[in-house]
Scaffold this motif. Structure first.
Motif, mmCIF file in Angstrom:
data_model
loop_
_atom_site.group_PDB
_atom_site.id
_atom_site.type_symbol
_atom_site.label_atom_id
_atom_site.label_comp_id
_atom_site.label_asym_id
_atom_site.label_seq_id
_atom_site.Cartn_x
_atom_site.Cartn_y
_atom_site.Cartn_z
ATOM 1 N N ALA A 1 0.828 -1.061 -0.044
ATOM 2 C CA ALA A 1 -0.040 0.045 0.169
ATOM 3 C C ALA A 1 1.000 1.295 -0.059
ATOM 4 C CB ALA A 1 -1.126 -0.027 1.164
ATOM 5 N N ARG A 2 0.410 2.227 -0.596
ATOM 6 C CA ARG A 2 1.247 3.585 -0.564
ATOM 7 C C ARG A 2 0.337 4.656 0.186
ATOM 8 N NH1 ARG A 2 1.066 8.058 -4.283
ATOM 9 N NH2 ARG A 2 -0.402 6.872 -5.646
ATOM 10 N N ILE A 3 1.230 5.217 1.144
ATOM 11 C CA ILE A 3 0.547 6.398 1.841
ATOM 12 C C ILE A 3 0.587 7.659 1.050
ATOM 13 C CG2 ILE A 3 0.656 7.835 3.996
ATOM 14 C CD1 ILE A 3 1.669 5.303 5.410
ATOM 15 N N VAL A 4 -0.507 8.348 0.698
ATOM 16 C CA VAL A 4 -0.490 9.273 -0.360
ATOM 17 C C VAL A 4 -0.336 10.659 0.542
ATOM 18 C CG1 VAL A 4 -2.152 10.677 -1.852
ATOM 19 C CG2 VAL A 4 -1.898 8.209 -1.910
ATOM 20 N N SER A 5 -1.064 10.693 1.579
ATOM 21 C CA SER A 5 -0.977 11.845 2.709
ATOM 22 C C SER A 5 -1.287 11.585 3.944
ATOM 23 C CB SER A 5 -2.118 13.065 1.873
ATOM 24 O OG SER A 5 -3.534 12.289 2.289
ATOM 25 N N ARG B 1 -5.277 9.382 7.557
ATOM 26 C CA ARG B 1 -4.356 9.096 6.024
ATOM 27 C C ARG B 1 -5.088 8.747 4.923
ATOM 28 N NH1 ARG B 1 0.073 4.801 8.531
ATOM 29 N NH2 ARG B 1 1.082 5.841 10.008
ATOM 30 N N ARG B 2 -4.574 9.190 3.561
ATOM 31 C CA ARG B 2 -5.268 8.814 2.474
ATOM 32 C C ARG B 2 -4.210 7.588 1.782
ATOM 33 N NH1 ARG B 2 -5.129 11.996 -1.501
ATOM 34 N NH2 ARG B 2 -6.930 11.174 -2.669
ATOM 35 N N ILE B 3 -4.635 6.559 1.573
ATOM 36 C CA ILE B 3 -3.907 5.356 1.136
ATOM 37 C C ILE B 3 -4.441 4.751 -0.161
ATOM 38 C CG2 ILE B 3 -2.874 2.977 2.048
ATOM 39 C CD1 ILE B 3 -3.909 4.122 4.767
ATOM 40 N N GLN C 1 -8.065 6.284 9.828
ATOM 41 C CA GLN C 1 -7.428 7.088 10.925
ATOM 42 C C GLN C 1 -6.464 6.038 11.743
ATOM 43 O OE1 GLN C 1 -10.826 7.363 10.331
ATOM 44 N NE2 GLN C 1 -10.091 8.844 8.937
ATOM 45 N N VAL C 2 -5.322 6.410 12.062
ATOM 46 C CA VAL C 2 -4.545 5.695 12.978
ATOM 47 C C VAL C 2 -3.941 6.256 14.083
ATOM 48 C CG1 VAL C 2 -1.946 4.312 12.719
ATOM 49 C CG2 VAL C 2 -3.695 4.848 10.669
ATOM 50 N N VAL C 3 -3.782 5.637 15.220
ATOM 51 C CA VAL C 3 -3.726 6.018 16.590
ATOM 52 C C VAL C 3 -2.066 5.665 16.712
ATOM 53 C CG1 VAL C 3 -3.761 5.587 19.018
ATOM 54 C CG2 VAL C 3 -5.711 5.667 17.672
ATOM 55 N N ARG C 4 -1.295 6.884 16.730
ATOM 56 C CA ARG C 4 0.012 6.603 16.940
ATOM 57 C C ARG C 4 0.403 6.518 18.119
ATOM 58 N NH1 ARG C 4 3.324 5.775 12.601
ATOM 59 N NH2 ARG C 4 4.811 7.172 12.963
#
Length: 220
Positions: free
Chosen positions: A37-41, A56-58, A73-76
């Motif tokens: 997968a490619r993280i676009v933003s 994130r947009r992936i 949405q990712v919890v860091r």
């Protein structure tokens, strides 16, 4: 089970690391899972004291080569350690209880904590054990770590990697505890039946208990 924790199994019974031809596919939406997968933003939409949240947009690559965009949405969250602590001389274990906001209850659990930047897993475990309980091994020869696995808390929503350990102590002494200003933890030594009967619901602690249960069954 080895000291490195349980191995995952593929649906056909083959271990995940084994070379085996895949079985029949059940369903597909046309995404090529062999293409990363490619993280676009990615933008941080919340930043707190312990974790932050990224929107994130992936891009996922389809079987026809075209990309499909998804949003997550990712919890860091920094990595953490959970440990089951065993006093070999008395055959007792440390059981803790503290307020957990997620379950809104005074939950039963095991010593745990967040890893500092550059800190090793074992150093973090010993530091958190002393800070929360005051328990300190007498020497390096008086302790033995077993790994019950490294698991993501919930890989669909967070990057938190939890290192799950069992720490066997041959000899230890008590030092001063060092809680965070808003940390309140009740801890006690209990025997194995009491520990198993405790209503522990935290998944990483359950994994540690199951690892130790297998060890004890093999010993009998």
């Amino acid at each position: 089970m080895s000291d490195n924790g349980p191995s995952s199994s593929a649906p056909d019974g083959q271990s995940r690391g084994a070379e085996a031809s895949p079985g029949p596919r059940l369903a597909s939406q046309g995404v090529d899972v062999t293409v990363p997968a490619r993280i676009v933003s990615s933008s941080t939409v919340y930043r707190g004291a312990i974790f932050s949240v990224e929107d994130r947009r992936i891009a996922l690559t389809g079987a026809d080569g075209h990309e499909t965009m998804i949003r997550r949405q990712v919890v860091r969250h920094c990595p953490s350690v959970v440990m089951l602590v065993h006093d070999e001389a008395t055959d007792r274990y440390i059981l803790e209880r503290e307020y957990r906001a997620g379950s809104d209850t005074f939950a039963y659990g095991l010593p745990a904590g967040l890893m500092d930047a550059g800190e090793s897993v074992e150093h973090c475990a010993l530091r958190e054990l002393r800070e929360e309980t005051g328990v300190v091994p007498d020497s390096a020869d008086d302790m033995r770590f077993e790994s019950a696995g490294d698991c993501y808390s919930s890989e669909g929503m967070t990057d938190e990697l939890v290192h799950i350990l069992v720490l066997h102590l041959r000899a230890w002494h008590e030092a001063g505890r060092d809680f965070d200003p808003d940390e309140y933890v009740d801890s006690s030594w209990v025997d194995w039946p009491t520990l198993c009967a405790s209503p522990i619901r935290e998944s990483n602690a359950v994994i540690a208990l199951q690892h130790e249960m297998i060890r004890r069954l093999r010993r009998t």
